[in-house]
Design a protein around this motif. Sequence first.
Motif, mmCIF file in Angstrom:
data_model
loop_
_atom_site.group_PDB
_atom_site.id
_atom_site.type_symbol
_atom_site.label_atom_id
_atom_site.label_comp_id
_atom_site.label_asym_id
_atom_site.label_seq_id
_atom_site.Cartn_x
_atom_site.Cartn_y
_atom_site.Cartn_z
ATOM 1 N N PHE A 229 -91.637 -8.063 -66.582
ATOM 2 C CA PHE A 229 -90.640 -7.343 -67.380
ATOM 3 C C PHE A 229 -91.122 -7.207 -68.822
ATOM 4 C CE2 PHE A 229 -87.127 -7.581 -70.404
ATOM 5 C CZ PHE A 229 -86.336 -6.514 -70.006
ATOM 6 N N ILE A 230 -91.690 -8.288 -69.375
ATOM 7 C CA ILE A 230 -92.188 -8.248 -70.750
ATOM 8 C C ILE A 230 -93.338 -7.257 -70.877
ATOM 9 C CG2 ILE A 230 -93.325 -9.616 -72.544
ATOM 10 C CD1 ILE A 230 -91.723 -12.026 -71.551
ATOM 11 N N VAL A 231 -94.248 -7.246 -69.894
ATOM 12 C CA VAL A 231 -95.323 -6.249 -69.919
ATOM 13 C C VAL A 231 -94.732 -4.847 -69.854
ATOM 14 C CG1 VAL A 231 -97.358 -5.364 -68.714
ATOM 15 C CG2 VAL A 231 -96.989 -7.824 -68.877
ATOM 16 N N GLY A 232 -93.684 -4.674 -69.048
ATOM 17 C CA GLY A 232 -93.047 -3.365 -68.929
ATOM 18 C C GLY A 232 -92.498 -2.848 -70.243
ATOM 19 N N LEU A 233 -92.130 -3.754 -71.157
ATOM 20 C CA LEU A 233 -91.612 -3.321 -72.452
ATOM 21 C C LEU A 233 -92.605 -2.459 -73.215
ATOM 22 C CD1 LEU A 233 -89.961 -6.666 -73.666
ATOM 23 C CD2 LEU A 233 -88.760 -4.619 -72.879
ATOM 24 N N CYS A 234 -93.902 -2.684 -72.951
ATOM 25 C CA CYS A 234 -94.928 -1.918 -73.683
ATOM 26 C C CYS A 234 -95.281 -0.622 -72.981
ATOM 27 C CB CYS A 234 -96.179 -2.771 -73.868
ATOM 28 S SG CYS A 234 -97.363 -2.721 -72.487
ATOM 29 N N ASN A 235 -94.860 -0.452 -71.748
ATOM 30 C CA ASN A 235 -95.257 0.731 -70.972
ATOM 31 C C ASN A 235 -94.827 2.011 -71.684
ATOM 32 O OD1 ASN A 235 -96.352 1.997 -68.630
ATOM 33 N ND2 ASN A 235 -94.270 2.384 -67.920
ATOM 34 N N ASP A 236 -95.706 2.972 -71.776
ATOM 35 C CA ASP A 236 -95.531 4.226 -72.519
ATOM 36 C C ASP A 236 -95.645 4.005 -74.024
ATOM 37 O OD1 ASP A 236 -95.259 5.906 -70.345
ATOM 38 O OD2 ASP A 236 -93.097 5.696 -70.253
ATOM 39 N N SER A 237 -94.841 3.070 -74.568
ATOM 40 C CA SER A 237 -94.823 2.877 -76.018
ATOM 41 C C SER A 237 -96.163 2.403 -76.558
ATOM 42 C CB SER A 237 -93.737 1.865 -76.405
ATOM 43 O OG SER A 237 -92.462 2.310 -75.987
ATOM 44 N N CYS A 238 -96.963 1.729 -75.728
ATOM 45 C CA CYS A 238 -98.258 1.235 -76.203
ATOM 46 C C CYS A 238 -99.237 2.367 -76.468
ATOM 47 C CB CYS A 238 -98.858 0.247 -75.198
ATOM 48 S SG CYS A 238 -99.284 0.974 -73.603
ATOM 49 N N ALA A 239 -98.898 3.590 -76.037
ATOM 50 C CA ALA A 239 -99.792 4.729 -76.259
ATOM 51 C C ALA A 239 -99.083 5.925 -76.871
ATOM 52 C CB ALA A 239 -100.441 5.149 -74.940
ATOM 53 N N ILE A 240 -97.782 6.063 -76.635
ATOM 54 C CA ILE A 240 -97.094 7.296 -77.027
ATOM 55 C C ILE A 240 -97.035 7.469 -78.541
ATOM 56 C CG2 ILE A 240 -94.750 6.345 -77.141
ATOM 57 C CD1 ILE A 240 -95.807 9.736 -75.620
ATOM 58 N N MET A 241 -97.029 6.348 -79.287
ATOM 59 C CA MET A 241 -96.909 6.459 -80.737
ATOM 60 C C MET A 241 -98.148 7.094 -81.360
ATOM 61 S SD MET A 241 -93.949 5.623 -81.568
ATOM 62 C CE MET A 241 -92.533 4.892 -80.736
ATOM 63 N N ILE A 242 -99.332 6.681 -80.911
ATOM 64 C CA ILE A 242 -100.551 7.305 -81.453
ATOM 65 C C ILE A 242 -100.644 8.751 -80.969
ATOM 66 C CG2 ILE A 242 -102.106 6.587 -79.578
ATOM 67 C CD1 ILE A 242 -104.232 6.129 -81.740
ATOM 68 N N TYR A 243 -100.138 9.023 -79.782
ATOM 69 C CA TYR A 243 -100.079 10.388 -79.253
ATOM 70 C C TYR A 243 -99.261 11.275 -80.201
ATOM 71 C CZ TYR A 243 -99.297 13.982 -75.618
ATOM 72 O OH TYR A 243 -99.242 15.141 -74.900
ATOM 73 N N ILE A 244 -98.110 10.764 -80.642
ATOM 74 C CA ILE A 244 -97.230 11.518 -81.550
ATOM 75 C C ILE A 244 -97.924 11.765 -82.883
ATOM 76 C CG2 ILE A 244 -95.087 11.375 -82.882
ATOM 77 C CD1 ILE A 244 -93.881 9.836 -80.505
ATOM 78 N N ILE A 245 -98.577 10.716 -83.410
ATOM 79 C CA ILE A 245 -99.244 10.837 -84.704
ATOM 80 C C ILE A 245 -100.355 11.882 -84.654
ATOM 81 C CG2 ILE A 245 -100.722 9.625 -86.345
ATOM 82 C CD1 ILE A 245 -99.104 7.089 -85.741
ATOM 83 N N VAL A 246 -101.189 11.811 -83.630
ATOM 84 C CA VAL A 246 -102.337 12.719 -83.540
ATOM 85 C C VAL A 246 -101.865 14.157 -83.367
ATOM 86 C CG1 VAL A 246 -104.374 13.322 -82.196
ATOM 87 C CG2 VAL A 246 -103.865 10.923 -82.666
ATOM 88 N N ILE A 247 -100.882 14.374 -82.504
ATOM 89 C CA ILE A 247 -100.375 15.731 -82.282
ATOM 90 C C ILE A 247 -99.809 16.308 -83.575
ATOM 91 C CG2 ILE A 247 -98.587 17.067 -81.110
ATOM 92 C CD1 ILE A 247 -101.008 16.404 -79.391
ATOM 93 N N GLU A 248 -99.197 15.468 -84.394
ATOM 94 C CA GLU A 248 -98.628 15.943 -85.662
ATOM 95 C C GLU A 248 -99.698 16.468 -86.604
ATOM 96 O OE1 GLU A 248 -96.878 13.828 -89.654
ATOM 97 O OE2 GLU A 248 -95.989 13.228 -87.744
ATOM 98 N N TYR A 249 -100.847 15.805 -86.630
ATOM 99 C CA TYR A 249 -101.884 16.150 -87.598
ATOM 100 C C TYR A 249 -102.869 17.196 -87.084
ATOM 101 C CZ TYR A 249 -100.458 12.404 -90.746
ATOM 102 O OH TYR A 249 -99.757 11.612 -91.628
ATOM 103 N N VAL A 250 -102.711 17.658 -85.858
ATOM 104 C CA VAL A 250 -103.608 18.658 -85.282
ATOM 105 C C VAL A 250 -102.948 20.029 -85.360
ATOM 106 C CG1 VAL A 250 -104.647 19.448 -83.123
ATOM 107 C CG2 VAL A 250 -104.807 17.048 -83.764
ATOM 108 N N GLY A 251 -103.742 21.052 -85.625
ATOM 109 C CA GLY A 251 -103.208 22.400 -85.682
ATOM 110 C C GLY A 251 -102.588 22.825 -84.362
ATOM 111 N N SER A 252 -101.598 23.698 -84.419
ATOM 112 C CA SER A 252 -100.813 24.067 -83.243
ATOM 113 C C SER A 252 -101.661 24.657 -82.126
ATOM 114 C CB SER A 252 -99.708 25.056 -83.634
ATOM 115 O OG SER A 252 -100.274 26.210 -84.250
ATOM 116 N N ARG A 253 -102.730 25.374 -82.465
ATOM 117 C CA ARG A 253 -103.543 25.997 -81.411
ATOM 118 C C ARG A 253 -104.461 25.009 -80.700
ATOM 119 N NH1 ARG A 253 -108.501 28.249 -83.554
ATOM 120 N NH2 ARG A 253 -108.809 27.651 -85.730
ATOM 121 N N HIS A 254 -104.528 23.778 -81.208
ATOM 122 C CA HIS A 254 -105.354 22.749 -80.565
ATOM 123 C C HIS A 254 -104.517 21.717 -79.795
ATOM 124 C CE1 HIS A 254 -109.085 24.001 -82.559
ATOM 125 N NE2 HIS A 254 -108.358 24.172 -83.651
ATOM 126 N N ARG A 255 -103.220 21.805 -79.900
ATOM 127 C CA ARG A 255 -102.376 20.741 -79.352
ATOM 128 C C ARG A 255 -102.380 20.702 -77.825
ATOM 129 N NH1 ARG A 255 -97.675 21.835 -83.790
ATOM 130 N NH2 ARG A 255 -98.709 20.704 -85.492
#
Length: 410
Positions: free
Chosen positions: A216-242
Amino acid sequence: MTEKIREEEIMRLNEPPPPPQGDIMERIITEVGEMGRYQRWLFVSMMPFGLFFIFAYTVQMFIAATPQEHWCKVPELQHLDLDLRRNLSIPGAVDGPDWNRCEVYDANWTQVLQTMMPPVGSPTVPCRHGWEFLYNDIPYTTVVSERGWVCENAGIAPFAQTMFFVGSLVGCAFFGWVGDKYGRVPALIGANLIGCFGGVLTLFTSGVWDFTIARFIVGLCNDSCAIMIYIIVIEYVGSRHRTWISNMSIAVYCGGGALLMVGLALWLLDWRHLVLATSLPMLFVLVTPLYLPESARWLASKGKVNKAVNMLKKFEKVNRRGIPDDLMAEFIVVASQKSTVDESLRAVVASKPLRNSLLVLIVVTMVGNLGIDAILRMSESIGTNFFLTFTLSSASEIPALVLVTLVLDK
């Protein structure tokens, strides 16, 4: 004169529309470079977190895999050859591979040893002394074979996996709140540290409930352990590269991570070592503040204008392209103004178009995840080789996402 005016009007109509004046970040990214040196580095930096996500998501399949060839253990027959003791004690073992895996003859084993004949016709009873396992399909001891989670206990591992997904539900809500309240980078760090802690904690479990709590504790990190950097990178990339950034990062890093998972399991051949190999690397997240930028949009929304400006200046330095002074001044003015827009979930639900879009996204995501997860979870029972089936199922994701990348913007 009239013809000249008409020509000017036609030229204006044929010009591409300027970016919306309100979306200053899009205009800034256009100026500083839509896919410059810094953005390429950020794309590469997504790799470890793609691996961490797929490790957390799939590792229980490998540490709790069930060897298909198992039968009741009879202590009185342990000195005999494996095939002989199985044939003497297990109903149906003499006839072929479909022997009774959960029952044993209730016989006088001293008499059986004297006759060396299976007591056919004797009553059967559930296993009393545990099970024996053949490691032909799963070539190492797993949690299931070590703790006898088969037959009447076969529901324990799936229950622990269910609790993993319950943890994922809780973790996504919690770390989503952390990301909005304290920043994307703190949420990323917290999720990975929780995942590492839960993974290591798994090694110290000995029963059902402690193992389930650890998962259950490992499950707490599922998705969140990667989605935050995904959000950051998509924000800083131009729309035609997303499109290609978002899809290829999943294809290469997550798809590649699933293939690496198979290699690690077959190389280590030990479920405890596998847990360590997939959990301890999450500590890498501690160095992310040294290179990973916080979301400029988030900083601006929290009134941290100076930090947002410094973050954008880092892009200028690395990409070697400047942001015009007037555009930066406009960003500072807009970021300094208190937003009057309601960005809460209540506002989303109150808007019919947004509410409908949210419901469609929920349904599509659920259907897609059910399909993907079902194929992966059934790898153990589809075909004769769990590792081969899992590899093929995971590898199919790579060309699928490449196809999506090629056609999505069309």
